[in-house]
Design a protein around this motif. Structure first.
Motif, PDB file in Angstrom:
ATOM      1  N   LYS A 689       0.842  -1.197   0.000  1.00  0.00           N
ATOM      2  CA  LYS A 689       0.000   0.000   0.000  1.00  0.00           C
ATOM      3  C   LYS A 689       0.875   1.244   0.000  1.00  0.00           C
ATOM      4  O   LYS A 689       1.811   1.373   0.783  1.00  0.00           O
ATOM      5  N   VAL A 690       0.517   2.160  -0.918  1.00  0.00           N
ATOM      6  CA  VAL A 690       1.262   3.412  -1.032  1.00  0.00           C
ATOM      7  C   VAL A 690       0.286   4.580  -1.000  1.00  0.00           C
ATOM      8  O   VAL A 690      -0.904   4.428  -1.297  1.00  0.00           O
ATOM      9  N   ARG A 691       0.816   5.730  -0.637  1.00  0.00           N
ATOM     10  CA  ARG A 691       0.000   6.936  -0.567  1.00  0.00           C
ATOM     11  C   ARG A 691       0.339   7.834  -1.752  1.00  0.00           C
ATOM     12  O   ARG A 691       1.498   8.170  -1.978  1.00  0.00           O
ATOM     13  N   VAL A 692      -0.697   8.207  -2.496  1.00  0.00           N
ATOM     14  CA  VAL A 692      -0.556   9.146  -3.602  1.00  0.00           C
ATOM     15  C   VAL A 692      -0.999  10.512  -3.112  1.00  0.00           C
ATOM     16  O   VAL A 692      -2.086  10.652  -2.537  1.00  0.00           O
ATOM     17  N   THR A 693      -0.177  11.529  -3.359  1.00  0.00           N
ATOM     18  CA  THR A 693      -0.500  12.884  -2.918  1.00  0.00           C
ATOM     19  C   THR A 693      -0.411  13.837  -4.111  1.00  0.00           C
ATOM     20  O   THR A 693       0.561  13.801  -4.865  1.00  0.00           O
ATOM     21  N   THR A 694      -1.426  14.655  -4.272  1.00  0.00           N
ATOM     22  CA  THR A 694      -1.442  15.710  -5.286  1.00  0.00           C
ATOM     23  C   THR A 694      -1.742  17.026  -4.588  1.00  0.00           C
ATOM     24  O   THR A 694      -1.950  17.074  -3.368  1.00  0.00           O
ATOM     25  N   ARG A 695      -1.809  18.087  -5.352  1.00  0.00           N
ATOM     26  CA  ARG A 695      -2.191  19.370  -4.761  1.00  0.00           C
ATOM     27  C   ARG A 695      -3.653  19.379  -4.334  1.00  0.00           C
ATOM     28  O   ARG A 695      -4.099  20.278  -3.624  1.00  0.00           O
ATOM     29  N   GLY A 696      -4.412  18.393  -4.787  1.00  0.00           N
ATOM     30  CA  GLY A 696      -5.832  18.335  -4.451  1.00  0.00           C
ATOM     31  C   GLY A 696      -6.162  17.453  -3.271  1.00  0.00           C
ATOM     32  O   GLY A 696      -7.114  17.718  -2.538  1.00  0.00           O
ATOM     33  N   GLY A 697      -5.395  16.375  -3.065  1.00  0.00           N
ATOM     34  CA  GLY A 697      -5.720  15.458  -1.981  1.00  0.00           C
ATOM     35  C   GLY A 697      -4.828  14.237  -1.998  1.00  0.00           C
ATOM     36  O   GLY A 697      -3.796  14.187  -2.684  1.00  0.00           O
ATOM     37  N   THR A 698      -5.245  13.211  -1.245  1.00  0.00           N
ATOM     38  CA  THR A 698      -4.465  11.976  -1.140  1.00  0.00           C
ATOM     39  C   THR A 698      -5.386  10.776  -1.209  1.00  0.00           C
ATOM     40  O   THR A 698      -6.594  10.874  -0.944  1.00  0.00           O
ATOM     41  N   LEU A 699      -4.796   9.628  -1.556  1.00  0.00           N
ATOM     42  CA  LEU A 699      -5.485   8.350  -1.417  1.00  0.00           C
ATOM     43  C   LEU A 699      -4.436   7.269  -1.217  1.00  0.00           C
ATOM     44  O   LEU A 699      -3.248   7.465  -1.519  1.00  0.00           O
ATOM     45  N   VAL A 700      -4.893   6.133  -0.727  1.00  0.00           N
ATOM     46  CA  VAL A 700      -4.019   4.979  -0.503  1.00  0.00           C
ATOM     47  C   VAL A 700      -4.525   3.821  -1.340  1.00  0.00           C
ATOM     48  O   VAL A 700      -5.729   3.551  -1.375  1.00  0.00           O
ATOM     49  N   ALA A 701      -3.606   3.139  -2.017  1.00  0.00           N
ATOM     50  CA  ALA A 701      -3.974   1.996  -2.858  1.00  0.00           C
ATOM     51  C   ALA A 701      -2.803   1.027  -2.923  1.00  0.00           C
ATOM     52  O   ALA A 701      -1.642   1.424  -2.778  1.00  0.00           O
ATOM     53  N   PRO A 702      -3.087  -0.267  -3.140  1.00  0.00           N
ATOM     54  CA  PRO A 702      -2.006  -1.242  -3.303  1.00  0.00           C
ATOM     55  C   PRO A 702      -1.351  -1.120  -4.677  1.00  0.00           C
ATOM     56  O   PRO A 702      -2.011  -0.797  -5.659  1.00  0.00           O
ATOM     57  N   VAL A 733     -10.955   8.385  -6.776  1.00  0.00           N
ATOM     58  CA  VAL A 733      -9.729   8.972  -7.309  1.00  0.00           C
ATOM     59  C   VAL A 733      -9.875  10.459  -7.586  1.00  0.00           C
ATOM     60  O   VAL A 733      -8.866  11.185  -7.636  1.00  0.00           O
ATOM     61  N   ASN A 734     -11.095  10.963  -7.729  1.00  0.00           N
ATOM     62  CA  ASN A 734     -11.255  12.393  -7.988  1.00  0.00           C
ATOM     63  C   ASN A 734     -11.015  13.259  -6.759  1.00  0.00           C
ATOM     64  O   ASN A 734     -11.073  14.489  -6.846  1.00  0.00           O
ATOM     65  N   THR A 735     -10.722  12.634  -5.624  1.00  0.00           N
ATOM     66  CA  THR A 735     -10.233  13.419  -4.490  1.00  0.00           C
ATOM     67  C   THR A 735      -8.865  14.016  -4.807  1.00  0.00           C
ATOM     68  O   THR A 735      -8.431  14.966  -4.153  1.00  0.00           O
ATOM     69  N   LEU A 736      -8.189  13.446  -5.811  1.00  0.00           N
ATOM     70  CA  LEU A 736      -6.869  13.943  -6.188  1.00  0.00           C
ATOM     71  C   LEU A 736      -6.938  15.165  -7.092  1.00  0.00           C
ATOM     72  O   LEU A 736      -5.952  15.894  -7.240  1.00  0.00           O
ATOM     73  N   ALA A 737      -8.075  15.377  -7.717  1.00  0.00           N
ATOM     74  CA  ALA A 737      -8.209  16.463  -8.702  1.00  0.00           C
ATOM     75  C   ALA A 737      -8.682  17.745  -8.039  1.00  0.00           C
ATOM     76  O   ALA A 737      -9.402  17.717  -7.040  1.00  0.00           O
ATOM     77  N   ARG A 738      -8.288  18.867  -8.613  1.00  0.00           N
ATOM     78  CA  ARG A 738      -8.743  20.163  -8.122  1.00  0.00           C
ATOM     79  C   ARG A 738      -9.707  20.792  -9.122  1.00  0.00           C
ATOM     80  O   ARG A 738      -9.561  20.623 -10.339  1.00  0.00           O
ATOM     81  N   SER A 739     -10.647  21.553  -8.605  1.00  0.00           N
ATOM     82  CA  SER A 739     -11.632  22.194  -9.481  1.00  0.00           C
ATOM     83  C   SER A 739     -11.047  23.386 -10.227  1.00  0.00           C
ATOM     84  O   SER A 739     -11.687  23.928 -11.123  1.00  0.00           O
ATOM     85  N   VAL A 740      -9.815  23.784  -9.889  1.00  0.00           N
ATOM     86  CA  VAL A 740      -9.186  24.905 -10.598  1.00  0.00           C
ATOM     87  C   VAL A 740      -8.293  24.433 -11.742  1.00  0.00           C
ATOM     88  O   VAL A 740      -7.843  25.256 -12.555  1.00  0.00           O
ATOM     89  N   ASP A 741      -8.022  23.131 -11.815  1.00  0.00           N
ATOM     90  CA  ASP A 741      -7.146  22.609 -12.864  1.00  0.00           C
ATOM     91  C   ASP A 741      -7.986  22.261 -14.086  1.00  0.00           C
ATOM     92  O   ASP A 741      -8.323  21.100 -14.339  1.00  0.00           O
ATOM     93  N   LEU A 742      -8.327  23.321 -14.822  1.00  0.00           N
ATOM     94  CA  LEU A 742      -9.232  23.194 -15.956  1.00  0.00           C
ATOM     95  C   LEU A 742      -8.609  23.822 -17.195  1.00  0.00           C
ATOM     96  O   LEU A 742      -7.821  24.765 -17.100  1.00  0.00           O
ATOM     97  N   ASP A 743      -9.000  23.297 -18.347  1.00  0.00           N
ATOM     98  CA  ASP A 743      -8.547  23.877 -19.601  1.00  0.00           C
ATOM     99  C   ASP A 743      -9.016  25.327 -19.687  1.00  0.00           C
ATOM    100  O   ASP A 743     -10.192  25.636 -19.409  1.00  0.00           O
ATOM    101  N   SER A 744      -8.117  26.224 -20.058  1.00  0.00           N
ATOM    102  CA  SER A 744      -8.444  27.645 -20.036  1.00  0.00           C
ATOM    103  C   SER A 744      -9.469  28.036 -21.098  1.00  0.00           C
ATOM    104  O   SER A 744     -10.136  29.062 -20.967  1.00  0.00           O
ATOM    105  N   ILE A 745      -9.619  27.223 -22.148  1.00  0.00           N
ATOM    106  CA  ILE A 745     -10.567  27.565 -23.213  1.00  0.00           C
ATOM    107  C   ILE A 745     -11.975  27.111 -22.875  1.00  0.00           C
ATOM    108  O   ILE A 745     -12.926  27.896 -22.934  1.00  0.00           O
TER     109      ILE A 745
END
Length: 766
Positions: A689-702, A733-745
């Motif tokens: 089991k490892v922890r993934v961390t992004t600017r949006g959040g974290t999760l643990v998965a094998p 997995v969408n706990t890792l995503a941020r609502s500000v990381d969007l295509d500018s167009i």
């Protein structure tokens, strides 16, 4: 032995034809339908698992109301009365800009959409509509609108005439994201005169079957396509005759590619020059079509990815022509083309985002609810969608859902979104009620199928169209309807249409809400508002009155000869006969056949009937897609050195519609997939089991190791973090995503490209 019933799969937009064995009001077996004119004895694992979707421990049977932290059962009368009163009070006080609709139809079941959308867009008066289009296809359909003139002109490969099939950011052999995908991929792969080319960082199942695999660096799709176009122009390989005849402004966009550092770009992309040159030559000389998917639609620069990919089709002469990419003719429009520069089109109040095809980007929903603007979203109705898991930044979404003045959820199960609702209303599946899917295309044929109910009434579940109609009535938004129209609905449908026409001529204000009136009158006579919508969309179909319908053998028949003297009514007679044929054949009917040579160009809707390649927004954006700037951005994130994809197609699981863990009881699809060399360098072992961390959040998965995964590019499946029968499996997995990381167009999210870091969550062997 049970009884076999013909239907369609309810798991995705492809909607393969199925036969289901029903015993004691339950689905006990599923097989592909050999009589389906669409899928022809083919289906994937998702369809075969339909019984787990239909019958499971979390199905909703009765209306529920939140009381404190609990949900209590209430009657439909109470639900309608209270929802209608609260919604009307908020509408009168704050106005329609505070209302939004989300979902309103699965990709495979859109029968409720005409009713729900009419209620919100016309009767209530809001434009705010959120749908999966706004998390996948915004960049693609926006680009179609600019180049072809309409966001409805969405190209796909002409597989019967292509000799090269390209999968770009797509693992279609596993995703099954087009009709008969495995059979078609095998046919191309095994034919010595045809080719399969995959453009994907991973050595996916599709890539392993390919004649050529372009293993580009994750996130460099736009840079690669710009280099390919520049290479083709430098070598003079473009189809100049096609360009001269059909393109408005090629000379204006040539500056985007002339003098471009092709070799430097390919080095950043990790693509050998000789391979790129060979690929470019194939694009310029062979008949090719492409199946792009989420790797392109949700990657970095996702709108530009799609714009340049369409441009590549145009300059090589493969756009909207036989043997290239074509636009399939659907029997109902997918939505309304919307121009972000039209002053009548609303922009969101906090993020200033505009819709594509009438749909707003889902990534901004939480921000629009949590805003302090007086016109922030206060009321949300959802149907068959789960924003708490499927939208970016799950924690922000859940916080936003709790802030709403009113949240009403229509669904078949108690989803994570439903757990935040004020009212939860139990819908029916497409196996319990009439339904249909607009994506009935096997180019050049258009297939139409009406799903018939074959599971009897359970609890107090209702058809979604019936629920929307009940809410409209409770809000006082359905006008008086004369008894004569109800009476006419019980008889001949063409005569009913004439009565409906006379009503609208007398009350012009009824025109915008016609779907509600048809659902109330003809729906009552048919026993299903949704079934009445199938009739309504067919008689108003964009194919009505065209040779496309005529080629499929449909005529006006011998009835209503006097009415047929008027051309508009003759079309109604023909399409009414189409409806009857569809109703009589639950396996589906071919209702239209496209002439390759004559009718492709009808999908170029610019007034000059030419492709328009230049766009000011793209002109500004593309200046930053250079080898130097892209390398600096790709290499510059020291804190988060890896990239993770929010979602992965695999044979180990199904999808978010299914939820039911019984479909993978003998497998462990919830993993963090990574390349073995990355795992070794990080000191991880299989299953740890490892922890993934992004600017949006974290999760643990094998950990799962596979050489199919590219170096530095990790994957976690999307369909986890669901609570089923009291147990939560994995993390969303969408706990890792941020609502500000969007295509500018367009505001489409970067869910397939999220910078991350990983670390051990537990010691080896624990």
């Amino acid at each position: 032995m049970g009884e076999w019933k013909k239907t369609q799969c309810n798991m995705c937009a492809v909607s393969c034809g199925l036969e289901m064995e029903v015993e004691n009001n339950k689905i006990v077996n599923v097989r592909p339908d050999k009589d389906s004119p669409k899928s022809k004895d083919y289906c994937c694992r998702k369809g075969r698992a339909a019984k787990y979707y239909q019958d499971n421990a979390d199905r909703l049977d009765y209306p529920l109301k939140r009381v404190g932290k609990e949900f209590v059962r209430i009657s439909w009368e109470q639900a309608y009365s209270e929802i209608g009163a609260k919604a009307k009070e908020i509408l009168d006080k704050y106005g329609p800009r505070t209302f939004a609709l989300a979902g309103c139809g699965l990709a495979s079941a859109q029968g409720e959409a005409p009713i729900g959308l009419t209620l919100f867009k016309k009767a209530i008066g809001t434009q705010y509509y959120y749908n999966p289009i706004g998390i996948e296809f915004m960049g693609f359909w926006w680009s179609c609108g600019k180049i072809f003139g309409s966001q409805l002109s969405v190209p796909e490969p002409d597989e019967k005439n292509n000799d090269v099939l390209i999968f770009w950011g797509s693992n279609s052999y596993v995703a099954h994201n087009f009709n008969r995908s495995r059979q078609v991929t095998r046919e191309f792969s095994e034919d010595p005169d045809r080719m399969v080319i995959t453009v994907d960082p991973r050595l996916s199942e599709t890539a392993r079957m390919s004649d050529m695999h372009i293993a580009l660096r994750p996130g460099t799709d736009s840079l690669l396509i710009r280099a390919l176009i520049a290479l083709i122009i430098r070598e003079g390989w473009q189809d100049q005759k096609f360009i001269d005849e059909r393109v408005l402004d090629f000379d204006k966009v040539k500056s985007w590619f002339e003098g471009f550092d092709i070799e430097g770009a390919l080095k950043v992309c990790g693509v050998p020059y000789e391979q790129a040159r060979e690929f470019g030559k194939i694009l310029a000389t062979r008949n090719w079509g492409t199946h792009p998917d989420l790797g392109v639609f949700m990657g970095r620069h996702n709108t530009l990815n799609n714009y340049l990919l369409l441009m590549l089709m145009v300059i090589t002469g493969k756009a909207l022509v036989k043997g290239g990419s074509v636009v399939a003719n659907t029997f109902v429009n997918m939505g309304d083309h919307t121009d972000e520069n039209d002053p009548k089109v609303w922009h969101t109040v906090e993020t200033d985002r505009a819709p594509v095809l009438g749909v707003y980007p889902e990534g901004v929903l939480s921000t629009e609810i949590l805003s302090d603007n007086p016109e922030h979203l206060r009321v949300l109705f959802t149907s068959l969608t789960n924003p708490a898991r499927s939208y970016p930044d799950s924690k922000a979404i859940e916080k936003a859902l709790d802030k709403l003045d009113l949240l009403v959820v229509i669904d078949i199960v108690m989803t994570e979104t439903a757990r935040h609702a004020d009212y939860v209303l139990p819908g029916k599946t497409a196996y319990e009620a009439y339904d249909f899917n607009m994506f009935q295309v096997t180019y050049p044929e258009t297939v139409c199928q009406l799903k018939h109910p074959f599971i009897g009434q359970i609890g107090e579940r209702k058809e979604d169209g019936e629920i929307w109609l009940g809410i409209a009535k409770a809000m006082g938004l359905l006008p008086p309807i004369p008894n004569s129209l109800y009476k006419a609905a019980e008889g001949d449908r063409v005569i009913y249409f004439t009565k409906l026409l006379m009503l609208v001529m007398k009350h012009k204000e009824y025109f915008d809400i016609l779907p509600l009136i048809i659902a109330e009158t003809l729906g009552k006579a048919m026993g299903s508002p949704t079934k009445s919508m199938m009739w309504a969309v067919l008689i108003t179909s964009p194919l009505a009155g065209t040779d496309i319908i005529k080629r499929a053998g449909f005529t006006a028949g011998k009835k209503h000869r006097l009415l047929q003297l008027l051309p508009p009514l003759k079309k109604i007679c023909i399409m009414d006969n189409v409806f009857q044929a569809v109703d009589d054949h639950p396996e589906g009917v071919v209702i239209g056949i496209t002439d390759n040579d004559k009718e492709n160009l009808r999908h170029i809707t610019h007034k000059d009937k030419k492709f328009h390649l230049y766009n000011d927004v793209i002109n500004d954006y593309i200046q930053n897609i250079t080898p130097e700037k892209e390398k600096a951005e790709l290499d510059g994130d020291v804190e988060y050195p890896f990239v993770i994809s929010s979602g992965r197609h695999s044979d180990g699981g199904v999808n978010g519609v299914m939820r039911n863990p019984a479909t993978y009881v003998y497998r462990q699809p919830y993993t963090l997939a990574m390349n073995p060399e990355d795992a070794q360098e990080c000191g991880f072992v299989e299953g740890q089991k490892v922890r993934v961390t992004t600017r949006g959040g974290t999760l643990v998965a094998p950990v799962e190791t596979s050489y199919q995964i590219a170096r530095g590019y990790f994957f976690v499946p999307h369909h986890f973090g669901f609570t089923f029968n009291g147990e939560t499996i994995g993390e969303g997995v969408n706990t890792l995503a941020r609502s500000v990381d969007l295509d500018s167009i367009t505001g489409n999210p970067f869910l397939r490209y999220i910078p991350c870091k990983v670390e051990a969550a537990e010691a080896v062997g624990k």
